[in-house]
Write a protein that holds these residues in place. Structure first.
Motif, PDB file in Angstrom:
ATOM      1  N   MET A 243     -52.184   0.091  24.932  1.00  0.00           N
ATOM      2  CA  MET A 243     -52.598  -1.568  25.272  1.00  0.00           C
ATOM      3  C   MET A 243     -53.845  -1.895  24.254  1.00  0.00           C
ATOM      4  N   ASN A 244     -53.936  -3.064  23.960  1.00  0.00           N
ATOM      5  CA  ASN A 244     -54.972  -3.666  23.350  1.00  0.00           C
ATOM      6  C   ASN A 244     -56.162  -4.210  24.085  1.00  0.00           C
ATOM      7  N   PHE A 245     -57.384  -3.860  23.956  1.00  0.00           N
ATOM      8  CA  PHE A 245     -58.412  -4.338  24.549  1.00  0.00           C
ATOM      9  C   PHE A 245     -59.047  -5.920  24.047  1.00  0.00           C
ATOM     10  N   LYS A 246     -59.507  -6.813  24.946  1.00  0.00           N
ATOM     11  CA  LYS A 246     -60.041  -8.142  24.447  1.00  0.00           C
ATOM     12  C   LYS A 246     -61.211  -8.082  25.342  1.00  0.00           C
ATOM     13  N   LEU A 247     -62.395  -7.476  24.926  1.00  0.00           N
ATOM     14  CA  LEU A 247     -63.619  -7.611  25.643  1.00  0.00           C
ATOM     15  C   LEU A 247     -64.291  -8.856  25.247  1.00  0.00           C
ATOM     16  N   ILE A 248     -64.888  -9.751  26.135  1.00  0.00           N
ATOM     17  CA  ILE A 248     -65.560 -10.801  26.005  1.00  0.00           C
ATOM     18  C   ILE A 248     -67.180 -10.667  26.343  1.00  0.00           C
ATOM     19  N   GLU A 249     -67.879 -11.054  25.350  1.00  0.00           N
ATOM     20  CA  GLU A 249     -69.179 -11.222  25.520  1.00  0.00           C
ATOM     21  C   GLU A 249     -69.869 -12.170  26.578  1.00  0.00           C
ATOM     22  N   GLU A 250     -70.561 -11.888  27.458  1.00  0.00           N
ATOM     23  CA  GLU A 250     -71.202 -12.601  28.438  1.00  0.00           C
ATOM     24  C   GLU A 250     -72.019 -13.599  27.896  1.00  0.00           C
TER      25      GLU A 250
ATOM     26  N   ARG B  89     -58.292   0.022  33.870  1.00  0.00           N
ATOM     27  CA  ARG B  89     -57.328   0.524  33.280  1.00  0.00           C
ATOM     28  C   ARG B  89     -55.811  -0.248  33.311  1.00  0.00           C
ATOM     29  N   PHE B  90     -56.217  -1.709  33.187  1.00  0.00           N
ATOM     30  CA  PHE B  90     -55.050  -2.799  33.166  1.00  0.00           C
ATOM     31  C   PHE B  90     -54.309  -2.586  34.303  1.00  0.00           C
ATOM     32  N   ASP B  91     -54.868  -2.210  35.739  1.00  0.00           N
ATOM     33  CA  ASP B  91     -54.167  -2.110  36.960  1.00  0.00           C
ATOM     34  C   ASP B  91     -53.443  -3.407  37.191  1.00  0.00           C
ATOM     35  N   ASP B  92     -52.300  -3.621  37.367  1.00  0.00           N
ATOM     36  CA  ASP B  92     -51.679  -5.052  37.695  1.00  0.00           C
ATOM     37  C   ASP B  92     -52.302  -5.640  39.172  1.00  0.00           C
ATOM     38  N   TRP B  93     -52.553  -4.850  40.090  1.00  0.00           N
ATOM     39  CA  TRP B  93     -53.215  -5.564  41.113  1.00  0.00           C
ATOM     40  C   TRP B  93     -54.698  -5.948  40.835  1.00  0.00           C
ATOM     41  N   GLU B  94     -55.513  -5.246  40.208  1.00  0.00           N
ATOM     42  CA  GLU B  94     -56.843  -5.665  39.702  1.00  0.00           C
ATOM     43  C   GLU B  94     -56.843  -6.932  38.808  1.00  0.00           C
ATOM     44  N   GLY B  95     -55.665  -6.909  37.872  1.00  0.00           N
ATOM     45  CA  GLY B  95     -55.549  -8.041  36.999  1.00  0.00           C
ATOM     46  C   GLY B  95     -55.431  -9.367  37.799  1.00  0.00           C
ATOM     47  N   LYS B  96     -54.322  -9.228  38.874  1.00  0.00           N
ATOM     48  CA  LYS B  96     -54.408 -10.476  39.786  1.00  0.00           C
ATOM     49  C   LYS B  96     -55.311 -10.926  40.313  1.00  0.00           C
TER      50      LYS B  96
ATOM     51  N   ILE C  30     -58.679 -15.732  29.441  1.00  0.00           N
ATOM     52  CA  ILE C  30     -58.682 -14.765  30.385  1.00  0.00           C
ATOM     53  C   ILE C  30     -57.341 -14.500  31.006  1.00  0.00           C
ATOM     54  N   LYS C  31     -56.856 -15.601  31.649  1.00  0.00           N
ATOM     55  CA  LYS C  31     -55.766 -15.646  32.532  1.00  0.00           C
ATOM     56  C   LYS C  31     -54.563 -15.351  31.734  1.00  0.00           C
ATOM     57  N   GLU C  32     -54.451 -16.063  30.606  1.00  0.00           N
ATOM     58  CA  GLU C  32     -53.452 -15.789  29.735  1.00  0.00           C
ATOM     59  C   GLU C  32     -53.134 -14.320  29.184  1.00  0.00           C
ATOM     60  N   PHE C  33     -54.334 -13.593  28.968  1.00  0.00           N
ATOM     61  CA  PHE C  33     -54.101 -12.315  28.468  1.00  0.00           C
ATOM     62  C   PHE C  33     -53.731 -11.452  29.602  1.00  0.00           C
ATOM     63  N   VAL C  34     -54.485 -11.786  30.638  1.00  0.00           N
ATOM     64  CA  VAL C  34     -54.024 -10.687  31.879  1.00  0.00           C
ATOM     65  C   VAL C  34     -52.614 -11.138  32.235  1.00  0.00           C
ATOM     66  N   ARG C  35     -52.195 -12.212  32.232  1.00  0.00           N
ATOM     67  CA  ARG C  35     -50.719 -12.500  32.574  1.00  0.00           C
ATOM     68  C   ARG C  35     -49.859 -11.748  31.646  1.00  0.00           C
ATOM     69  N   SER C  36     -50.117 -11.902  30.296  1.00  0.00           N
ATOM     70  CA  SER C  36     -49.378 -11.140  29.463  1.00  0.00           C
ATOM     71  C   SER C  36     -49.293  -9.651  29.554  1.00  0.00           C
ATOM     72  N   SER C  37     -50.497  -9.182  29.999  1.00  0.00           N
ATOM     73  CA  SER C  37     -50.703  -7.853  30.116  1.00  0.00           C
ATOM     74  C   SER C  37     -49.697  -7.158  31.195  1.00  0.00           C
ATOM     75  N   ILE C  38     -49.895  -7.991  32.282  1.00  0.00           N
ATOM     76  CA  ILE C  38     -49.130  -7.747  33.270  1.00  0.00           C
ATOM     77  C   ILE C  38     -47.375  -7.880  33.291  1.00  0.00           C
ATOM     78  N   ALA C  39     -47.093  -8.768  32.591  1.00  0.00           N
ATOM     79  CA  ALA C  39     -45.856  -9.016  32.149  1.00  0.00           C
ATOM     80  C   ALA C  39     -45.312  -8.015  31.211  1.00  0.00           C
ATOM     81  N   ASP C  40     -45.825  -7.592  30.354  1.00  0.00           N
ATOM     82  CA  ASP C  40     -45.603  -6.342  29.537  1.00  0.00           C
ATOM     83  C   ASP C  40     -45.559  -5.251  30.276  1.00  0.00           C
ATOM     84  N   SER C  41     -46.251  -4.697  31.181  1.00  0.00           N
ATOM     85  CA  SER C  41     -46.232  -3.570  32.120  1.00  0.00           C
ATOM     86  C   SER C  41     -44.801  -3.489  33.077  1.00  0.00           C
TER      87      SER C  41
END
Length: 88
Positions: free
Chosen positions: A1-8, A40-47, A76-87
């Motif tokens: 998995m690739n990380f995409k951390l965002i600065e506050e 760790r990219f958990d699907d439920w937490e992503g939702k 953020i939404k796009e990255f999470v959705r993409s990660s969930i779809a990949d899993s």
């Protein structure tokens, strides 16, 4: 998995409503970053992250978020959705 951390976002602007809007986006950013590092990219937490981002967008529509704040939430939404779809 690739990380995409965002600065506050900076919340020391001397303009109360700017700070308030930025803090709301920061809550989503923290949740997003935690989803990657702690959960760790958990699907439920992503939702949950997606739901928080969508709630923040609804708030932003009412309280005049800047377009760049909506872009952060969309990314953020796009990255999470993409990660969930990949899993799946």
């Amino acid at each position: 998995m690739n990380f995409k951390l965002i600065e506050e976002l900076d919340t020391d602007t001397d303009i109360d409503w700017w700070n308030s809007n930025r803090e709301r986006v920061n809550l989503v950013i923290r949740s997003f970053n935690d989803w990657q590092t702690t959960h760790r990219f958990d699907d439920w937490e992503g939702k949950v992250v997606i739901a928080k981002a969508e709630a923040c967008e609804r708030y932003g529509e009412r309280y005049d978020f800047s377009s760049w704040q909506f872009e952060i939430l969309d990314d953020i939404k796009e990255f999470v959705r993409s990660s969930i779809a990949d899993s799946e």
